[in-house]
Motif scaffolding. Structure first.
Motif, PDB file in Angstrom:
ATOM      1  N   PHE A   1       9.532  10.366  15.531  1.00 37.44           N
ATOM      2  CA  PHE A   1      11.045  10.643  15.347  1.00 37.44           C
ATOM      3  C   PHE A   1      11.314  12.051  16.062  1.00 37.44           C
ATOM      4  O   PHE A   1      10.401  13.240  15.701  1.00 37.44           O
ATOM      5  N   SER A   2      12.291  12.157  16.386  1.00 40.69           N
ATOM      6  CA  SER A   2      12.708  13.593  16.909  1.00 40.69           C
ATOM      7  C   SER A   2      12.905  14.382  15.634  1.00 40.69           C
ATOM      8  O   SER A   2      13.661  14.210  14.628  1.00 40.69           O
ATOM      9  N   GLY A   3      12.095  15.490  15.678  1.00 41.74           N
ATOM     10  CA  GLY A   3      12.203  16.322  14.394  1.00 41.74           C
ATOM     11  C   GLY A   3      11.310  15.873  13.149  1.00 41.74           C
ATOM     12  O   GLY A   3      11.464  16.438  12.290  1.00 41.74           O
ATOM     13  N   ALA A   4      10.664  14.707  13.190  1.00 44.89           N
ATOM     14  CA  ALA A   4       9.824  14.285  12.228  1.00 44.89           C
ATOM     15  C   ALA A   4       8.803  13.549  12.587  1.00 44.89           C
ATOM     16  O   ALA A   4       8.842  12.357  13.071  1.00 44.89           O
ATOM     17  N   THR A   5       7.617  13.884  12.428  1.00 46.57           N
ATOM     18  CA  THR A   5       6.362  13.424  12.913  1.00 46.57           C
ATOM     19  C   THR A   5       5.372  13.054  11.800  1.00 46.57           C
ATOM     20  O   THR A   5       4.799  11.854  11.780  1.00 46.57           O
ATOM     21  N   ILE A   6       5.311  13.572  10.643  1.00 49.56           N
ATOM     22  CA  ILE A   6       4.804  13.278   9.317  1.00 49.56           C
ATOM     23  C   ILE A   6       5.091  12.146   8.894  1.00 49.56           C
ATOM     24  O   ILE A   6       3.960  11.177   8.627  1.00 49.56           O
ATOM     25  N   THR A   7       6.397  11.710   8.839  1.00 49.15           N
ATOM     26  CA  THR A   7       6.869  10.480   8.009  1.00 49.15           C
ATOM     27  C   THR A   7       6.130   9.331   8.959  1.00 49.15           C
ATOM     28  O   THR A   7       5.700   8.547   8.178  1.00 49.15           O
ATOM     29  N   PRO A   8       6.700   9.126  10.132  1.00 53.82           N
ATOM     30  CA  PRO A   8       6.146   8.008  10.976  1.00 53.82           C
ATOM     31  C   PRO A   8       4.451   7.789  11.028  1.00 53.82           C
ATOM     32  O   PRO A   8       3.883   6.819  10.829  1.00 53.82           O
ATOM     33  N   ARG A   9       4.042   9.133  11.088  1.00 54.11           N
ATOM     34  CA  ARG A   9       2.436   9.309  10.984  1.00 54.11           C
ATOM     35  C   ARG A   9       1.782   8.393   9.675  1.00 54.11           C
ATOM     36  O   ARG A   9       0.817   7.664   9.791  1.00 54.11           O
ATOM     37  N   ALA A  10       2.280   8.856   8.625  1.00 53.10           N
ATOM     38  CA  ALA A  10       1.989   8.174   7.463  1.00 53.10           C
ATOM     39  C   ALA A  10       2.339   6.820   7.295  1.00 53.10           C
ATOM     40  O   ALA A  10       1.472   5.936   6.854  1.00 53.10           O
TER      41      ALA A  10
ATOM     42  N   LEU B   1       0.865  -1.165   0.058  1.00 52.14           N
ATOM     43  CA  LEU B   1      -0.106  -0.040   0.019  1.00 52.14           C
ATOM     44  C   LEU B   1       0.798   1.266   0.012  1.00 52.14           C
ATOM     45  O   LEU B   1       2.208   1.289   0.187  1.00 52.14           O
ATOM     46  N   VAL B   2       0.435   2.416  -0.496  1.00 50.81           N
ATOM     47  CA  VAL B   2       1.098   3.495  -0.488  1.00 50.81           C
ATOM     48  C   VAL B   2       0.308   4.638   0.457  1.00 50.81           C
ATOM     49  O   VAL B   2      -0.696   4.950   0.316  1.00 50.81           O
ATOM     50  N   GLY B   3       1.365   5.301   1.004  1.00 45.45           N
ATOM     51  CA  GLY B   3       0.980   6.234   2.087  1.00 45.45           C
ATOM     52  C   GLY B   3       1.809   7.557   1.626  1.00 45.45           C
ATOM     53  O   GLY B   3       2.725   7.517   0.594  1.00 45.45           O
ATOM     54  N   PHE B   4       1.504   8.792   1.973  1.00 43.81           N
ATOM     55  CA  PHE B   4       2.276  10.133   1.651  1.00 43.81           C
ATOM     56  C   PHE B   4       2.832  10.698   2.915  1.00 43.81           C
ATOM     57  O   PHE B   4       1.893  10.983   3.739  1.00 43.81           O
ATOM     58  N   GLY B   5       4.092  10.995   3.065  1.00 38.78           N
ATOM     59  CA  GLY B   5       4.846  11.444   4.071  1.00 38.78           C
ATOM     60  C   GLY B   5       5.096  12.910   3.652  1.00 38.78           C
ATOM     61  O   GLY B   5       4.528  13.630   3.060  1.00 38.78           O
ATOM     62  N   TYR B   6       6.087  13.215   4.392  1.00 37.89           N
ATOM     63  CA  TYR B   6       6.568  14.736   4.194  1.00 37.89           C
ATOM     64  C   TYR B   6       6.906  15.208   2.825  1.00 37.89           C
ATOM     65  O   TYR B   6       6.620  16.381   2.312  1.00 37.89           O
ATOM     66  N   SER B   7       7.748  14.265   2.103  1.00 38.61           N
ATOM     67  CA  SER B   7       8.215  14.671   0.971  1.00 38.61           C
ATOM     68  C   SER B   7       7.444  13.587  -0.419  1.00 38.61           C
ATOM     69  O   SER B   7       7.965  13.912  -1.521  1.00 38.61           O
ATOM     70  N   GLY B   8       6.771  12.811   0.019  1.00 37.64           N
ATOM     71  CA  GLY B   8       5.966  12.311  -1.222  1.00 37.64           C
ATOM     72  C   GLY B   8       5.635  11.092  -0.924  1.00 37.64           C
ATOM     73  O   GLY B   8       5.330  10.470   0.440  1.00 37.64           O
ATOM     74  N   ALA B   9       5.412   9.945  -1.868  1.00 37.19           N
ATOM     75  CA  ALA B   9       4.880   8.723  -1.601  1.00 37.19           C
ATOM     76  C   ALA B   9       5.704   7.683  -0.902  1.00 37.19           C
ATOM     77  O   ALA B   9       6.980   7.866  -1.050  1.00 37.19           O
ATOM     78  N   ILE B  10       5.221   6.820  -0.101  1.00 33.53           N
ATOM     79  CA  ILE B  10       5.805   5.857   0.879  1.00 33.53           C
ATOM     80  C   ILE B  10       5.219   4.609   0.454  1.00 33.53           C
ATOM     81  O   ILE B  10       4.040   4.426   0.776  1.00 33.53           O
ATOM     82  N   ARG B  11       6.118   3.562  -0.227  1.00 33.73           N
ATOM     83  CA  ARG B  11       5.500   2.242  -0.543  1.00 33.73           C
ATOM     84  C   ARG B  11       5.817   1.551   0.554  1.00 33.73           C
ATOM     85  O   ARG B  11       7.059   1.081   1.179  1.00 33.73           O
ATOM     86  N   VAL B  12       4.900   0.735   1.110  1.00 32.41           N
ATOM     87  CA  VAL B  12       5.001  -0.156   2.301  1.00 32.41           C
ATOM     88  C   VAL B  12       4.590  -1.463   2.059  1.00 32.41           C
ATOM     89  O   VAL B  12       3.294  -1.759   1.312  1.00 32.41           O
ATOM     90  N   LEU B  13       5.391  -2.543   2.493  1.00 33.52           N
ATOM     91  CA  LEU B  13       4.910  -3.848   1.950  1.00 33.52           C
ATOM     92  C   LEU B  13       4.542  -4.412   3.458  1.00 33.52           C
ATOM     93  O   LEU B  13       5.311  -4.340   4.319  1.00 33.52           O
ATOM     94  N   ILE B  14       3.462  -5.131   3.435  1.00 31.27           N
ATOM     95  CA  ILE B  14       2.659  -5.342   4.754  1.00 31.27           C
ATOM     96  C   ILE B  14       2.604  -7.020   4.684  1.00 31.27           C
ATOM     97  O   ILE B  14       1.997  -7.712   3.788  1.00 31.27           O
ATOM     98  N   GLY B  15       2.888  -7.637   5.612  1.00 29.41           N
ATOM     99  CA  GLY B  15       2.924  -9.078   5.649  1.00 29.41           C
ATOM    100  C   GLY B  15       1.939  -9.374   6.480  1.00 29.41           C
ATOM    101  O   GLY B  15       2.134  -8.996   7.958  1.00 29.41           O
ATOM    102  N   ILE B  16       0.658 -10.423   6.606  1.00 29.92           N
ATOM    103  CA  ILE B  16      -0.148 -10.697   7.634  1.00 29.92           C
ATOM    104  C   ILE B  16      -0.407 -12.233   7.780  1.00 29.92           C
ATOM    105  O   ILE B  16      -0.426 -12.941   6.571  1.00 29.92           O
TER     106      ILE B  16
END
Length: 219
Positions: free
Chosen positions: A181-190, A106-121
């Motif tokens: 992360f210290s100084g970065a919230t948008i990325t982990p939130r995404a 699935l793809v989320g969007f962080g501070y600088s653009g798309a973040i592609r995340v592979l999820i195993g379930i």
């Protein structure tokens, strides 16, 4: 008095003077160039395809433990049309006919653009593993979502929609349980939000995703 005798100028060659000849030479040049490009494309297609297959296998191995399947998840695929996520291609892990896990991107969007995340379930809805495949987040800050830069992403293994509850699937700054992360919230939130979407996608499509895999000889 003798006049200087001038040598006659050679006549222009037909190739230099004829518009048709110019077009012919240009056509021949284009034909040769196209042939060389086609040869180069044919030569590189196989190595590129092999590298892509190797990258996919390596990524799947990080979110699907090898001991849970005896098939090839890279080629055992199910396509699921989901109301929220659209068409999702799911890699199926299985032993015999039984589904033992699955992985999808699935793809989320962080501070600088798309973040592609592979999820195993796993079939019970717990996370077998999560990896970020690509992103453009800020080096030294947002790139801590990479497993090569820290163990933050490994903290999702074993989690589910009930651990934490849906309200907890946020970073701590938003009232959830996951570190930012210290100084970065948008990325982990995404990333957290994308993983939560992955879990809810599974719940909506659990029956289709866990249906037995037909093998040779099955009706």
């Amino acid at each position: 008095m003798s006049e200087d005798i001038k040598e006659p100028k050679p006549a222009k060659s037909w190739l230099k003077s004829s518009p048709f000849a110019h077009g012919l030479m240009l056509g021949l040049f284009s034909l040769v160039t196209a042939g060389l490009l086609a040869m180069a494309d044919q030569t590189t297609q196989a190595p590129i395809a092999q590298r892509s297959a190797e990258d996919l296998a390596a990524s799947l191995a990080q979110v699907l433990p090898a001991e849970i399947y005896d098939n090839d998840p890279a080629t055992d695929l199910r396509s699921v049309e989901d109301a929220d996520e659209g068409m999702v291609s799911v890699h199926i892990a299985a032993k015999g006919n039984s589904v033992t896990g699955m992985a999808y991107e699935l793809v989320g969007f962080g501070y600088s653009g798309a973040i592609r995340v592979l999820i195993g379930i796993a079939p019970d809805g717990t996370l077998l593993g999560v990896r970020v495949l690509s992103h453009t987040e800020t080096p030294g800050l947002g790139d801590k979502i990479e497993v090569a830069k820290g163990d933050w992403i490994e903290g999702f293994t074993g989690r589910s929609l009930t651990d934490p509850t849906p309200d907890g699937w946020k970073v701590k700054r938003d009232g959830g349980v996951f570190d930012q992360f210290s100084g970065a919230t948008i990325t982990p939130r995404a990333v957290v939000g994308t993983i939560a979407r992955g879990l809810t996608f599974y719940e909506r499509n659990r029956l289709a995703l866990t249906a037995p895999i037909p093998r040779n000889g099955d009706e």
